[in-house]
Scaffold this motif. Structure first.
Motif, PDB file in Angstrom:
ATOM      1  N   UNK A 161      51.407 -45.650 -98.896  1.00 35.88           N
ATOM      2  CA  UNK A 161      50.102 -45.026 -98.642  1.00 35.88           C
ATOM      3  C   UNK A 161      49.045 -46.099 -98.704  1.00 35.88           C
ATOM      4  N   UNK A 162      48.147 -46.050 -97.753  1.00 36.80           N
ATOM      5  CA  UNK A 162      47.035 -46.994 -97.768  1.00 36.80           C
ATOM      6  C   UNK A 162      45.795 -46.170 -97.483  1.00 36.80           C
TER       7      UNK A 162
ATOM      8  N   UNK B 229      43.892 -43.194 -96.705  1.00 34.04           N
ATOM      9  CA  UNK B 229      44.256 -41.885 -96.151  1.00 34.04           C
ATOM     10  C   UNK B 229      45.468 -41.960 -95.244  1.00 34.04           C
ATOM     11  N   UNK B 230      45.946 -43.170 -94.947  1.00 34.89           N
ATOM     12  CA  UNK B 230      47.055 -43.292 -93.996  1.00 34.89           C
ATOM     13  C   UNK B 230      48.379 -43.484 -94.717  1.00 34.89           C
ATOM     14  N   UNK B 231      49.457 -43.189 -94.000  1.00 32.81           N
ATOM     15  CA  UNK B 231      50.799 -43.412 -94.528  1.00 32.81           C
ATOM     16  C   UNK B 231      51.568 -44.233 -93.489  1.00 32.81           C
TER      17      UNK B 231
END
Lengths: 135, 100
Positions: free
Chosen positions: B66-67, B69-71
């Motif tokens: 996870x970074x 809000x993104x995966x």
């Protein structure tokens, strides 16, 4: 029938105005105060000022956050914009600090990339091959 | 663990996912789905691709991070090395030269 306007929800309209005009290069078309700080804020392509308007709509509704969180988590863009050269746009925009969740990739005949609009959405850029772009 | 790796590799769609992650690590689910449908004609539901990724992840071949809000999905080749060393490590002559 034709598409006159479409919309994306934005966390902050002032920030969205900056990103969509100064960074992406759209032109502001309408900016009408609606009360309580909300604005009827639309932008159009500077290449096509009479074209489809994009409404930058306040994201205050409680349904917006779970909807967008789920889509952004899976990397799904909420709108797609056409560009002449997606690789050149990628270079230009990353130099301006724009974050991409997908670098330019040839997806069949179309080359696409996906960026974060800093207002809560992922946006896909796409370049169609010259031969079919007009068709 | 090795059983999971063999099971994961037995499916051609999962091998294609690994091929695409070899070209670029750190892909969103959307990018993986787009690559499968536009580059390989594998039009399948997002849920189906998610299930394939879950099998690859349980085998250790794909890792997610996870970074904000993104995966993103990354390739991890370590389990492949383990399964090949199982036999190659006991071959006194080493792997034979093969013509490509």
């Amino acid at each position: 029938m034709k598409i006159h306007m479409t919309s994306v929800f934005v966390d902050d309209q002032a920030k969205a105005e900056h990103f969509y005009t100064e960074i992406l290069g759209f032109r502001k078309k309408h900016d009408i105060p609606l009360g309580e700080g909300a604005r009827w804020l639309t932008v159009v392509s500077s290449e096509e000022p009479g074209g489809t308007e994009l409404l930058l709509e306040p994201a205050g509704h409680p349904a917006v956050k779970p909807y967008r969180d789920a889509l952004v988590g899976d990397g799904i863009p909420l709108a797609q914009f056409a560009v002449d050269d997606v690789r050149a746009e990628y270079e230009r925009l990353t130099a301006l600090g724009v974050r991409f969740t997908q670098e330019p990739v040839e997806m069949g005949p179309v080359t696409t990339a996906v960026l974060d609009d800093t207002c809560g959405n992922l946006i896909q850029l796409a370049t169609e091959p010259k031969e079919t772009a007009a068709g | 663990m090795a059983d999971d790796v063999f099971k994961a590799l037995a499916d051609p769609t999962r091998r294609t996912i690994l091929d695409e992650l070899t070209q670029a690590s750190g892909q969103t689910l959307f990018e993986i789905c787009s690559r499968l449908s536009t580059r390989h004609g594998l039009g399948m539901s997002r849920q189906a691709v998610s299930q394939h990724l879950a099998v690859l992840e349980s085998a250790g071949l794909v890792e997610t991070r996870r970074e904000g809000r993104y995966k993103f999905h990354d390739l991890n080749t370590a389990p492949l090395r383990q399964i090949t060393e199982r036999w190659l490590a006991h071959d006194p002559y080493g792997p034979e030269e093969s013509t490509p």
